[in-house]
Write an enzyme that holds these catalytic residues in place. Structure first.
Site, short mmCIF file in Angstrom:
data_model
loop_
_atom_site.label_atom_id
_atom_site.label_comp_id
_atom_site.label_asym_id
_atom_site.label_seq_id
_atom_site.Cartn_x
_atom_site.Cartn_y
_atom_site.Cartn_z
N GLU A 1 -4.40 -7.07 3.29
CA GLU A 1 -3.04 -7.70 3.46
C GLU A 1 -3.09 -9.03 3.09
O GLU A 1 -2.26 -9.62 2.41
CB GLU A 1 -2.50 -7.80 4.84
CG GLU A 1 -1.89 -6.34 5.14
CD GLU A 1 -3.11 -5.30 5.78
OE1 GLU A 1 -4.18 -5.58 5.73
OE2 GLU A 1 -2.59 -3.99 5.58
N GLU B 1 0.91 -0.99 0.07
CA GLU B 1 0.11 -0.16 -0.11
C GLU B 1 0.95 1.39 0.00
O GLU B 1 1.94 1.28 0.62
CB GLU B 1 -0.86 -0.14 1.29
CG GLU B 1 -1.98 -1.28 1.29
CD GLU B 1 -2.17 -1.51 2.64
OE1 GLU B 1 -2.40 -0.35 3.63
OE2 GLU B 1 -2.60 -2.52 2.95
N PHE C 1 2.70 -2.18 8.79
CA PHE C 1 3.05 -2.43 10.10
C PHE C 1 3.22 -4.00 10.27
O PHE C 1 2.32 -4.72 9.87
CB PHE C 1 2.19 -1.82 11.19
CG PHE C 1 2.08 -0.39 11.12
CD1 PHE C 1 2.80 0.49 12.16
CD2 PHE C 1 1.40 0.44 10.13
CE1 PHE C 1 2.83 1.67 11.91
CE2 PHE C 1 1.26 2.01 10.00
CZ PHE C 1 2.35 2.49 10.91
N ALA C 2 4.28 -4.40 11.29
CA ALA C 2 4.15 -5.84 11.38
C ALA C 2 3.03 -6.20 11.98
O ALA C 2 2.61 -7.69 11.81
CB ALA C 2 5.24 -6.10 12.19
N ASP C 3 2.24 -5.61 12.69
CA ASP C 3 0.87 -6.14 13.32
C ASP C 3 -0.19 -6.81 12.56
O ASP C 3 -0.75 -7.56 12.51
CB ASP C 3 0.18 -5.12 14.26
CG ASP C 3 1.12 -4.14 15.09
OD1 ASP C 3 2.37 -3.65 14.33
OD2 ASP C 3 0.89 -4.07 16.31
N PHE C 4 0.10 -6.02 11.04
CA PHE C 4 -1.12 -6.48 10.17
C PHE C 4 -0.89 -7.70 9.65
O PHE C 4 -1.87 -8.25 8.88
CB PHE C 4 -1.14 -5.28 9.16
CG PHE C 4 -1.32 -4.01 9.63
CD1 PHE C 4 -1.71 -3.83 10.83
CD2 PHE C 4 -0.98 -2.87 8.79
CE1 PHE C 4 -2.05 -2.66 11.29
CE2 PHE C 4 -1.38 -1.61 9.08
CZ PHE C 4 -1.76 -1.49 10.31
N ILE C 5 0.05 -8.50 10.03
CA ILE C 5 0.53 -9.96 9.53
C ILE C 5 -0.60 -10.77 9.95
O ILE C 5 -0.74 -11.95 9.22
CB ILE C 5 1.74 -10.43 9.98
CG1 ILE C 5 2.16 -11.61 9.05
CG2 ILE C 5 1.66 -10.74 11.37
CD1 ILE C 5 2.52 -11.49 7.94
N HIS D 1 -0.29 -0.65 16.31
CA HIS D 1 0.86 -0.42 15.49
C HIS D 1 2.45 -0.42 16.17
O HIS D 1 3.21 0.41 15.91
CB HIS D 1 0.60 1.20 15.00
CG HIS D 1 -0.51 1.31 14.22
ND1 HIS D 1 -1.85 1.63 14.81
CD2 HIS D 1 -0.88 1.33 12.77
CE1 HIS D 1 -2.69 1.74 14.06
NE2 HIS D 1 -1.99 1.52 12.56
#
Length: 323
Positions: free
Chosen positions: A60, A29, A83-87, A129
């Site tokens: 994602e 994005e 952001f890694a959180d979105f994995i 985040h």
């Protein structure tokens, strides 16, 4: 050598790999117009065009799914997770597809894909985040995990990750993006699975990675003033792990502290403590001690965020418990 930021080092790595191999492309994005949410893809759309620096909708699941498919067809996608959180919304694509493809198809295919994972807590970005999620993926066979802490390693490890034939999770702490450092010009490769001793010592080994390495070096400097010699090992890769460097250091110091920013329970520190206990028990003069964040979602409140995160003081206290 060129002085550059961590972000600029990753851009240099991307440029070199995209020039070298036309099958390397970036997807995520806010890529074409913004150059990535942290500017870590700036200049790439202008040089390589929007057919190799792909903007996507906010999904994602679709981004990683498309990358897995492209990798199975022979391309080498580099995915920006923002952001890694979105994995979490793409775990099926990572854990059930990318990680298992080589094994489920008898080695007839591979998934040479890199997921760039900006992680860690900065500026009160709060619970969605700020996470450090490496332990979730460390529990997944079939993927590799790298965690650079310097601009030079940011470049060298990203180039190695792009050339690797397996899925690589590339964790880049957001607080490091503006850090400056000397980076070798041209071809600079840091192999996956090779740790670095950032400070030599004889009394205790401190194992760490990513931004936490600098808090450990601060702690080591404070301990030195008290006559305590701490060795700080930057793991750089969590899978594959440089066990030889870890074992050599433990056999020298006989005491170990593992420090990371992620929460304590089920973390990388727990895994390292278990492995050291199993393989090096006779070398230890005390238990392996973990330093980590408190087991809570990251709070928005600046004072609470500071309270939750581990710092040099916690590392110093852990070392003093061992001596």
């Amino acid at each position: 050598m060129t002085d550059m930021t961590f972000t600029e080092a990753t851009i240099a790595a991307m440029q070199e790999e995209m020039r070298r191999d036309p099958l390397v492309f970036a997807i995520g994005e806010d890529m074409a117009l913004q150059g990535g949410v942290f500017g870590q893809f700036k200049g790439l759309p202008e040089e390589f065009g929007v057919h190799r620096v792909l903007d996507t909708p906010i999904s994602e699941t679709a981004i990683v799914g498309a990358a897995v498919g492209a990798a199975l067809c022979g391309a080498r996608p580099v995915v920006d997770m923002h952001f890694a959180d979105f994995i979490t919304t793409a775990m099926d694509e990572v854990v059930s597809q990318a990680a298992k493809a080589r094994y489920m198809f008898g080695g007839q295919c591979c998934v040479p894909m890199v997921l760039r994972m900006p992680d860690g807590a900065i500026n009160s970005a709060a619970g969605h985040h700020s996470a450090s999620v490496e332990a979730w993926l460390l529990h997944t066979p079939g993927v590799k995990l790298v965690v650079p802490s310097t601009p030079a390693d940011a470049k060298g490890l990203l180039k190695s990750a792009i050339r690797d034939d397996d899925p690589v999770l590339y964790f880049e702490h957001k607080s490091l993006f503006k850090m400056r450092g000397e980076v070798p010009d041209g071809e600079h490769i840091v192999p996956l699975g090779v740790a670095a001793v950032r400070r030599s010592g004889t009394d205790v080994t401190i194992l760490s990675y990513s931004q936490m390495v600098y808090r450990c070096l601060d702690a080591a400097a404070q301990l030195a003033e008290a006559g305590i010699s701490a060795e700080v090992v930057d793991l750089r890769s969590l899978r594959p792990l440089d066990w030889d460097t870890i074992a050599t250091s433990v056999r020298k110091t006989h005491r170990v502290v593992v420090a990371h920013e992620a929460v304590r329970t089920g973390g990388v520190g727990a895994e390292l403590a278990a492995q050291i206990g199993e393989e090096l028990f006779d070398e230890l003069d005390g238990p392996v001690i973990r330093v980590a964040a408190h087991d809570v979602p990251m709070p928005f409140s600046p004072p609470l965020e500071k309270f939750v995160l581990p710092g040099a003081a916690q590392v110093v206290a852990a070392v003093r418990r061992l001596l």
